[in-house]
Design an enzyme around this catalytic site. Structure first.
Site, PDB file in Angstrom:
ATOM      1  N   HIS A 136       0.830  -1.210   0.000  1.00 33.00           N
ATOM      2  CA  HIS A 136       0.000   0.000   0.000  1.00 33.00           C
ATOM      3  C   HIS A 136       0.856   1.248   0.000  1.00 33.00           C
ATOM      4  O   HIS A 136       2.043   1.201   0.313  1.00 33.00           O
ATOM      5  CB  HIS A 136      -0.979   0.022   1.183  1.00 33.00           C
ATOM      6  CG  HIS A 136      -0.340   0.012   2.543  1.00 33.00           C
ATOM      7  ND1 HIS A 136      -0.073  -1.155   3.226  1.00 33.00           N
ATOM      8  CD2 HIS A 136       0.086   1.014   3.343  1.00 33.00           C
ATOM      9  CE1 HIS A 136       0.485  -0.855   4.399  1.00 33.00           C
ATOM     10  NE2 HIS A 136       0.600   0.449   4.483  1.00 33.00           N
ATOM     11  N   HIS A 178       3.903   7.141   3.796  1.00 29.18           N
ATOM     12  CA  HIS A 178       4.871   6.054   3.622  1.00 29.18           C
ATOM     13  C   HIS A 178       4.422   5.118   2.507  1.00 29.18           C
ATOM     14  O   HIS A 178       3.279   5.182   2.053  1.00 29.18           O
ATOM     15  CB  HIS A 178       5.100   5.267   4.924  1.00 29.18           C
ATOM     16  CG  HIS A 178       3.903   4.524   5.455  1.00 29.18           C
ATOM     17  ND1 HIS A 178       3.052   5.032   6.389  1.00 29.18           N
ATOM     18  CD2 HIS A 178       3.438   3.278   5.185  1.00 29.18           C
ATOM     19  CE1 HIS A 178       2.112   4.150   6.677  1.00 29.18           C
ATOM     20  NE2 HIS A 178       2.317   3.064   5.954  1.00 29.18           N
ATOM     21  N   GLU A 197       7.678   1.103   5.010  1.00 30.51           N
ATOM     22  CA  GLU A 197       7.154   0.043   5.872  1.00 30.51           C
ATOM     23  C   GLU A 197       7.382  -1.282   5.176  1.00 30.51           C
ATOM     24  O   GLU A 197       7.186  -1.391   3.960  1.00 30.51           O
ATOM     25  CB  GLU A 197       5.642   0.269   6.101  1.00 30.51           C
ATOM     26  CG  GLU A 197       4.976  -0.805   6.952  1.00 30.51           C
ATOM     27  CD  GLU A 197       3.476  -0.555   7.157  1.00 30.51           C
ATOM     28  OE1 GLU A 197       2.859   0.195   6.374  1.00 30.51           O
ATOM     29  OE2 GLU A 197       2.923  -1.133   8.107  1.00 30.51           O
TER      30      GLU A 197
HETATM   31 CO    CO Z   1       1.138   1.287   6.311  1.00 23.40          CO
END
Ligand code: CO
Length: 134
Positions: free
Chosen positions: A7, A79, A130
């Protein structure tokens, strides 16, 4: 080592507003917001055919995105999240290569109930990264 883009996260002032824009203006499927008090955020996900967009709204005092929203009052990309097969193997390889892991260096349970780590943006082309164990 990294696999699919899981994502892209967008920090938002108002998750209801963001949901409305993506649902009605862009015509996307958006999950209902979920409060994650342990993480200091409320999240929802835009489900796209090839990836997801994660909305992050600040929750409570000391939310990790409060400072970001102070610098970016309109919100913005916070992020990117890449999948890895084994988060501990990935972490050890990154640390050996000089990358810094945020926090205590141990994986936490992320918004999908899977282990995640965050890498320092200064080591990652200015972008918070991440990693999520797929
Ligand atoms: Co995230």
């Amino acid at each position: 080592m990294i696999g699919r883009l899981n994502h892209v996260a967008i920090a938002v002032r108002d998750i209801a507003d963001a949901t409305r824009i993506y649902r009605y203006t862009l015509g996307a499927t958006v999950t209902e917001p979920t409060a994650l008090p342990d993480h200091g955020v409320t999240v929802s996900f835009v489900e796209l055919p090839n990836t997801k967009i994660e909305f992050l709204e600040a929750l409570g005092e000391g939310s990790p995105i409060a400072a970001f929203l102070a610098r970016n009052p309109e919100g913005g990309i916070h992020h990117v999240c890449y999948e890895v097969d084994d988060i501990l193997v990935a972490r050890d390889r990154l640390v050996a290569g000089g990358a810094r892991i945020l926090g205590d260096g141990e994986p936490k349970t992320g918004a999908h109930g899977k282990p995640v780590l965050f890498l320092h943006p200064k080591d990652m082309c200015g972008t918070l990264v991440e990693l999520e164990q797929a």
